[in-house]
Design an enzyme around this catalytic site. Structure first.
Site, PDB file in Angstrom:
ATOM      1  N   ARG B  98       0.389  -1.456   0.175  1.00  0.00           N
ATOM      2  CA  ARG B  98       0.617  -1.670   1.652  1.00  0.00           C
ATOM      3  C   ARG B  98      -0.401  -2.822   1.973  1.00  0.00           C
ATOM      4  O   ARG B  98      -1.628  -2.974   1.566  1.00  0.00           O
ATOM      5  CB  ARG B  98      -0.231  -0.311   2.490  1.00  0.00           C
ATOM      6  CG  ARG B  98       0.117  -0.405   3.826  1.00  0.00           C
ATOM      7  CD  ARG B  98      -0.790   0.984   4.183  1.00  0.00           C
ATOM      8  NE  ARG B  98      -0.314   1.347   5.694  1.00  0.00           N
ATOM      9  CZ  ARG B  98      -0.738   0.674   6.904  1.00  0.00           C
ATOM     10  NH1 ARG B  98      -1.581  -0.423   6.560  1.00  0.00           N
ATOM     11  NH2 ARG B  98      -0.212   1.182   8.054  1.00  0.00           N
ATOM     12  N   ALA B 100      -3.016  -5.232   3.625  1.00  0.00           N
ATOM     13  CA  ALA B 100      -4.100  -4.714   4.146  1.00  0.00           C
ATOM     14  C   ALA B 100      -4.353  -4.826   5.682  1.00  0.00           C
ATOM     15  O   ALA B 100      -5.009  -3.715   6.180  1.00  0.00           O
ATOM     16  CB  ALA B 100      -5.298  -5.606   3.589  1.00  0.00           C
ATOM     17  N   ASN B 101      -3.657  -5.603   6.292  1.00  0.00           N
ATOM     18  CA  ASN B 101      -3.910  -6.068   7.815  1.00  0.00           C
ATOM     19  C   ASN B 101      -2.923  -5.221   8.471  1.00  0.00           C
ATOM     20  O   ASN B 101      -2.601  -5.635   9.870  1.00  0.00           O
ATOM     21  CB  ASN B 101      -4.469  -7.103   8.057  1.00  0.00           C
ATOM     22  CG  ASN B 101      -5.898  -7.463   7.511  1.00  0.00           C
ATOM     23  OD1 ASN B 101      -6.571  -6.870   7.802  1.00  0.00           O
ATOM     24  ND2 ASN B 101      -5.973  -8.508   6.780  1.00  0.00           N
ATOM     25  N   CYS B 102      -1.679  -4.735   7.944  1.00  0.00           N
ATOM     26  CA  CYS B 102      -0.690  -4.545   8.871  1.00  0.00           C
ATOM     27  C   CYS B 102      -1.027  -3.244   9.616  1.00  0.00           C
ATOM     28  O   CYS B 102      -1.691  -2.434   9.325  1.00  0.00           O
ATOM     29  CB  CYS B 102       0.558  -3.644   7.803  1.00  0.00           C
ATOM     30  SG  CYS B 102       1.677  -4.932   7.229  1.00  0.00           S
ATOM     31  N   LEU B 103      -0.578  -3.200  11.076  1.00  0.00           N
ATOM     32  CA  LEU B 103      -0.900  -2.359  11.909  1.00  0.00           C
ATOM     33  C   LEU B 103       0.091  -1.311  12.052  1.00  0.00           C
ATOM     34  O   LEU B 103       1.307  -1.558  11.699  1.00  0.00           O
ATOM     35  CB  LEU B 103      -1.040  -3.032  13.312  1.00  0.00           C
ATOM     36  CG  LEU B 103      -1.933  -4.162  13.578  1.00  0.00           C
ATOM     37  CD1 LEU B 103      -1.636  -5.078  14.654  1.00  0.00           C
ATOM     38  CD2 LEU B 103      -3.458  -3.690  13.575  1.00  0.00           C
TER      39      LEU B 103
END
Lengths: 93, 103, 130
Positions: B98, B100-103
């Protein structure tokens, strides 16, 4: 009696490095491992003319992108063998 | 297909990925993979190999633009292939972690 | 060469300078720093990265981190242009002290003198060191 020293610091001015330099006696050996491998060239110069063997852990140098010329590289097994050959191992950190 | 996934559907063992598993994951995302999808999936995997992390949206768009040109290197194109959150969906189908910074 | 003054032309922008001074593979400080830079880039605010002291070793080409079973930081750093992180600086005396040249480094950098670094720090709203 010859001693084995190990050093894992990158900065030549670090107290671990300076203390190690003071403690090194002729006939001793020094292993540069982990970040210590960054000091290969500096130690080559510092130990010129002295009867001190310098070893450099090869996989630590390769990991960091270093390919020093004329370095006496050792692998993990040779590291252990050296520790067994010497009376004492002094780790400077 | 005995592959394990986490709660969100990301592959747990990345070495288990293959094209069949990608199809399986895509189906669970209601996506039918065609050549256009595979082009992006392969790029995302190349990004991961080169940069050792999954691409988020901005770097993914820029990477696609670099490799495939302006027509494809934009968010609208990627959204048309992988709706809602392209970076997250692409990584999931491509068998990558996934981002790292996906909301 | 990138300007030392970040682009604060839009109102309400806050510029951040990251100073990276750790060797890549001693502990996890270097990785934390790089992850912080990448996370910050999401906010699309002006961002600068300065490598100084032991931190310049992070930029050394040809790192084979798999030999020590660590994540390859060079691989992460090489993605900076894809995040539009282009204001990358290096302290020139740190490079000289380590006998490194710009072509030993995996990213295009602007080298700075001490005065240049002071100006860089003054021109950013926030400075974080790793």
């Amino acid at each position: 009696m010859s001693q084995l020293h190990t050093l894992n610091k990158a900065c030549f001015e670090h107290s671990a490095v300076q203390d190690c330099l003071k403690a090194l006696a002729d006939g001793d050996a020094l292993i540069l491992l982990e970040d210590g491998v960054y000091l290969t060239d500096k130690f080559d110069s510092a130990l010129k003319g002295r009867n001190i063997t310098l070893h450099v852990v090869q996989y630590d140098a390769a990991a960091r992108g270093l390919h020093p010329q004329n370095a006496a590289f050792i692998d993990a097994r040779q590291f252990v063998t050296l520790c067994c050959e010497y009376n004492k191992t002094l780790s400077w950190y | 297909m005995a592959a394990d996934f986490d709660k969100e559907g990301f592959l747990l063992d990345l070495s288990a990925w293959n094209r069949d598993i990608a199809e399986q994951i895509a189906r669970s995302e209601q996506i039918e993979l065609n050549a256009a999808h595979w082009e992006i999936i392969e790029l995302a995997r190349r990004f991961y190999t080169q940069h050792e992390h999954s691409p988020e949206m901005r770097p993914l768009v820029k990477y696609v633009k670099q490799e495939l040109g302006d027509d494809k290197g934009n968010s609208l194109y990627l959204l048309s292939l992988f709706p809602d959150s392209p970076a997250k969906r692409v990584s999931k189908i491509a068998g990558l972690p996934r981002p790292a910074n996906c909301l | 060469m990138s300007p030392l003054v970040p682009d604060n032309s839009m109102n309400n922008t806050k510029s951040t300078l990251f100073i990276l001074r750790s060797t890549p593979y001693q502990g996890h400080r270097a990785l934390e720093g790089i992850e912080a830079v990448l996370a910050a880039s999401v906010f699309e605010q002006p961002l600068g990265v300065l490598f100084i002291g032991d931190g310049v070793w992070q930029l050394k080409k040809q790192q084979q981190a798999e030999q020590i079973e660590r994540r390859n930081l060079a691989a992460l750093l090489s993605s900076f242009p894809l995040y539009d992180i282009e204001s990358v600086y290096v302290d020139e005396s740190s490079l000289e002290g380590k006998h490194l040249h710009s072509n030993d480094l995996l990213l295009p950098v602007s080298t700075l003198s001490a005065a240049g670094m002071a100006e860089l720090v003054a021109n950013h709203d926030t400075v974080l060191t790793f």
